[in-house]
Design an enzyme around this catalytic site. Structure first.
Site, PDB file in Angstrom:
ATOM      1  CG  ASP A 170      -0.260  -0.113   2.488  1.00  0.00           C
ATOM      2  OD1 ASP A 170      -0.909  -0.344   3.506  1.00  0.00           O
ATOM      3  OD2 ASP A 170       0.977   0.038   2.498  1.00  0.00           O
ATOM      4  CE1 TYR A 264       7.976   1.586   2.256  1.00  0.00           C
ATOM      5  CE2 TYR A 264       9.865   0.869   3.545  1.00  0.00           C
ATOM      6  CZ  TYR A 264       8.510   1.086   3.435  1.00  0.00           C
ATOM      7  OH  TYR A 264       7.678   0.810   4.492  1.00  0.00           O
TER       8      TYR A 264
END
Ligand SMILES: NC(=O)c1ccc[n+]([C@@H]2O[C@H](COP(=O)([O-])OP(=O)(O)OC[C@H]3O[C@@H](n4cnc5c(N)ncnc54)[C@H](O)[C@@H]3O)[C@@H](O)[C@H]2O)c1
Ligand SMILES: O=P(O)(O)OC[C@H]1O[C@H](O[C@H]2[C@H](O)[C@@H](O)[C@@H](O)O[C@@H]2CO)[C@H](O)[C@@H](O)[C@@H]1O
Ligand SMILES: [Mn+2]
Length: 441
Positions: A170, A264
């Site tokens: 998500d 990330y």
């Protein structure tokens, strides 16, 4: 309209109440006849199970609700398994994050040595629940977001290639909420092109339904503010560590202004900054144990003590709403367009066919069809290839029980400076993961 039976694997998860509330909020779109929780920690799950039993009795008495640690009871007569297990729970997440930091290396839930350690634990748990599902409900689909999704997805590809498991994340969904706020749209107004591995990718296009491209507009904002938005779109992300992460997207764009980055990437492109800002005594695991985990379990205990969920503190978890879209796509063949983690098979033209990549897909009753993303530039391709090999070698090390291969996988990671540091971290992780990892020789 058919009603479905869903089992939530990892019923003691901090996300379970939010997902159950979201399922109740979508009964018109995805009606349930049965909802079960399954966990291997009876005590933990019971706390949430008893509270949710009250919530469902008061709000959806027609749905048959139960919670169990018995796999046969849990997985018999199920249409969908929504899986979000955390093997080792937060105590082990804390080890994943703190051991690498002892060596000046990124300590993170799904990235670097922490993610590798977590991946080796998750493979066992995931194969276990997949086997339970196939034994008791062979037609069931598993919608999995147990992490680390990239290693879990590769393990599914290699070890359970026929399993009906869809691996999802998500993070892109959350970031798209931020992008839509930046340009004054809603996420459903937008259609993206994206490529990467899980937690390691880039948006190459963000268009509205009329075909207007917003990539440059969003880049201009991100270059100033990262993904920080005036109104916080994620109740989960008000903590300083997440605010730092969304702000860091600015630096990720600076090093690669071609595309919009997944947050990330900061762990791989700026590991030195991440370590410099880390508090080795109090990491994200501690924040969650003192935050979300405490809040969710306190709310559950309060509901049980009061005997009612009315005025209770369970909230819908927006991040899980795409799980209903995914379940509907399978159930009603809606051909929903969603980012999924799938076998490449040419979707990224100049990347290995057997890589588990995260790309836009069309989802229907037959499963998932990746959309071609074309050739990717050499900067992204090379970074991805190195990370892909880390992930593949972790799964091979698991299968072969190979210390050498795991040492090589750690050494190959962009987050670790040398084979010497990789070995020191590996030896510590082996000690910490006794009982979770396969024997390595
Ligand atoms: N894919 C994504 O984008 C995304 C987003 C949010 C959370 N997650 C993942 O969801 C999972 C749950 O997160 P959380 O913070 O709620 O974790 P949590 O520790 O609160 O809950 C996980 C539950 O899984 C249970 N469990 C562990 N091993 C099991 C097994 N073998 N069989 C059955 N149950 C088992 C634990 O007992 C625990 O109750 C984690 O893997 C997390 O990384 C993924
Ligand atoms: O540090 P945590 O446990 O709060 O979150 C780790 C997870 O972070 C991402 O999921 C986010 C999601 O991006 C956001 O939109 C919102 O829904 O909250 C989620 C949980 O914070 C990531 O995708 C997951 O893989 C991580 O486990
Ligand atoms: Mn994710």
């Amino acid at each position: 309209m058919k009603k479905f039976s869903v089992v939530i694997a990892g019923g003691g998860s901090t996300f379970t109440p939010g997902i159950v509330m979201m399922l109740l909020d979508n009964q018109d779109r995805f009606p349930l006849r049965k909802l079960k929780l399954y966990d291997n920690d009876e005590e933990r799950q019971r706390i949430l199970g008893e509270a949710l039993a009250i919530l469902l009795k008061e709000n959806a008495p027609d749905i048959e609700f139960s919670f169990t640690t018995d796999p046969e009871e849990a997985f018999t007569d199920t249409d969908f398994c929504m899986a979000h297990i955390r093997v080792g729970k937060y105590a082990m997440r804390e080890q994943d994050e703190k051991i690498p930091l002892k060596y000046g290396v990124v300590g993170q839930e799904t990235c670097g040595p922490g993610g590798i350690a977590y991946g080796l634990r998750s493979i066992t748990g995931m194969m276990e629940i997949i086997d339970h599902m196939e034994k008791y409900s062979p037609q069931c689909w598993m919608l999995n977001y147990s992490n680390p999704a990239s290693i879990v997805a590769e393990a599914c590809r290699v070890m359970r290639p026929k399993a009906k498991v869809l691996n999802i994340c998500d993070m892109p969904v959350g970031t798209l909420r931020r992008m839509s706020q930046i340009i004054g749209k809603t996420p459903k107004d937008l259609e993206v092109r994206y490529f990467g591995l899980n937690h390691f990718g880039w948006w190459t296009s963000v268009k509205d339904k009329e075909g207007k491209e917003y990539l440059e507009d969003i880049k201009a904002y991100v270059a100033e503010h990262g993904y920080l938005t005036q109104i916080e779109v994620d109740t989960q992300h008000t903590d300083p560590s997440w605010q730092d992460t969304h702000r860091k997207a600015k630096d990720l764009l600076a090093v690669n202004p071609r595309y919009l980055p997944n947050t990330y990437l900061k762990y791989y492109l700026y590991p030195d900054d991440v370590v410099a800002h880390a508090n080795a005594a109090y990491t994200r695991a501690n924040e969650v144990m003192d935050g979300r985990e405490k809040t969710v379990f306190d709310a559950a205990k309060a509901i049980v003590a009061q005997g009612t969920a009315k005025g209770g503190e369970f909230h819908i978890d927006a991040h899980a709403s795409f799980i209903v879209d995914l379940a509907r796509a399978i159930a009603y063949n809606t051909h929903e367009r969603m980012l999924m983690i799938v076998e490449n098979q040419g979707a990224i033209a100049n990347f290995p066919d057997d890589a588990m990549v995260e790309v836009p897909c069309i989802v229907g009753s037959h499963g998932v069809e990746p959309l071609a993303q074309g050739k990717i530039p050499v900067f992204e391709q090379t970074l991805m290839y190195q990370q892909l090999m880390v992930e593949k070698m972790v799964v091979e090390a698991y299968q072969e029980g190979s210390y050498q291969k795991l040492w090589q996988a750690l050494t190959l990671s962009r987050t670790i400076p040398s084979a010497k540091v990789a070995k020191a971290i590996l030896d510590d992780l082996i000690e910490a993961n006794r009982g979770y990892w396969p024997e390595l020789t």
